[in-house]
Design a protein around this motif. Structure first.
Motif, short mmCIF file in Angstrom:
data_model
loop_
_atom_site.label_atom_id
_atom_site.label_comp_id
_atom_site.label_asym_id
_atom_site.label_seq_id
_atom_site.Cartn_x
_atom_site.Cartn_y
_atom_site.Cartn_z
N UNK A 93 40.40 71.11 45.24
CA UNK A 93 41.61 70.49 45.76
C UNK A 93 41.26 69.14 46.37
N UNK A 94 41.89 68.10 45.86
CA UNK A 94 41.75 66.78 46.48
C UNK A 94 42.82 66.69 47.56
N UNK A 95 42.39 66.28 48.75
CA UNK A 95 43.32 66.25 49.87
C UNK A 95 44.52 65.35 49.62
N UNK A 96 44.33 64.30 48.82
CA UNK A 96 45.42 63.37 48.58
C UNK A 96 46.51 63.99 47.72
N UNK A 97 46.22 65.15 47.11
CA UNK A 97 47.20 65.79 46.24
C UNK A 97 48.15 66.71 47.01
N UNK A 98 47.96 66.85 48.30
CA UNK A 98 48.80 67.76 49.08
C UNK A 98 50.09 67.08 49.51
N UNK A 99 51.21 67.71 49.19
CA UNK A 99 52.51 67.19 49.60
C UNK A 99 52.87 67.67 50.99
N UNK A 100 53.97 67.16 51.52
CA UNK A 100 54.41 67.52 52.87
C UNK A 100 54.65 69.03 53.00
N UNK A 101 55.24 69.64 51.97
CA UNK A 101 55.50 71.08 52.01
C UNK A 101 54.22 71.89 52.05
N UNK A 102 53.23 71.45 51.28
CA UNK A 102 51.94 72.17 51.25
C UNK A 102 51.20 72.02 52.57
N UNK A 103 51.26 70.83 53.16
CA UNK A 103 50.63 70.62 54.47
C UNK A 103 51.27 71.54 55.51
#
Length: 195
Positions: free
Chosen positions: A4-14
């Motif tokens: 998982x690349x951290x930049x790929x996380x959206x607001x919902x996933x965070x």
């Protein structure tokens, strides 16, 4: 498995990861053990292998921080395990109490892949590091220590940052050797306090 690349996380996933971290701590308080996570119940992005640190603060003061440097299990599992460990197994603090639970703020730092650095000496290291951006892993023999990029906020001077990192690794603050191995990494950090 993909990382998982951290930049790929959206607001919902965070938000989902922050809620999971809090649920893992609540589970520990109420059940006395670790919460079992089924990665299949989460989005594909969160099922991927990921490495993170979970940090707990209480009124801005550190209350626990545990994590891993290598991605070897699903990000959701890593978050749940480290949230529990930060609350109950950080040797610097007593186990979190139910009273403290409502007062803590949780932040998660998802780590990028560490990149090995080639440095001649401490001065060369400080020339290469980008304060506030680079997390650093210092290894020498069996000793190892790391500072997340957020540590630059309290140790903005590179020489002080490196001295404290050596102490954390179990080395004298003025130690240097050709056997020292250094890596840097970036993190993507997010916290409950950000809304």
């Amino acid at each position: 498995m993909a990382h998982t690349s951290s930049t790929e996380l959206g607001a919902g996933e965070r938000q989902e990861l922050l809620q999971l971290a809090r649920a893992a701590i609540r589970h520990g308080l109420e059940q006395g053990g670790r919460m079992t996570v089924d990665p299949q119940e989460y989005d594909e992005q969160l099922q991927r292998n990921g490495a993170c640190f979970v940090t707990l603060t209480e009124q801005g003061d550190l209350r626990g921080c545990i994590g891993s440097l290598q991605a070897y299990r699903s990000l959701v599992t890593d978050v749940a395990e480290h949230a529990h460990a930060a609350a109950f197994n950080d040797p610097r603090f007593p186990p979190l109490s139910a009273e403290e639970f409502e007062k803590i703020d949780i932040s998660i730092s998802v780590l990028g892949e560490p990149e090995e650095m080639q440095v001649v000496d401490e001065e060369d290291l400080c020339r290469q590091l980008e304060p506030g951006v680079d997390g650093v892993i210092l290894e020498c023999g069996s000793l190892r220590g790391t500072f997340l990029p957020s540590v630059w906020e309290s140790l903005p001077d590179c020489r002080e940052f490196v001295r404290h990192l050596k102490i954390k690794a179990g080395l004298p603050p003025d130690f240097w050797s050709d056997d020292v191995r250094l890596s840097r990494y970036s993190t993507y950090a997010f916290a409950e306090s950000e809304g």
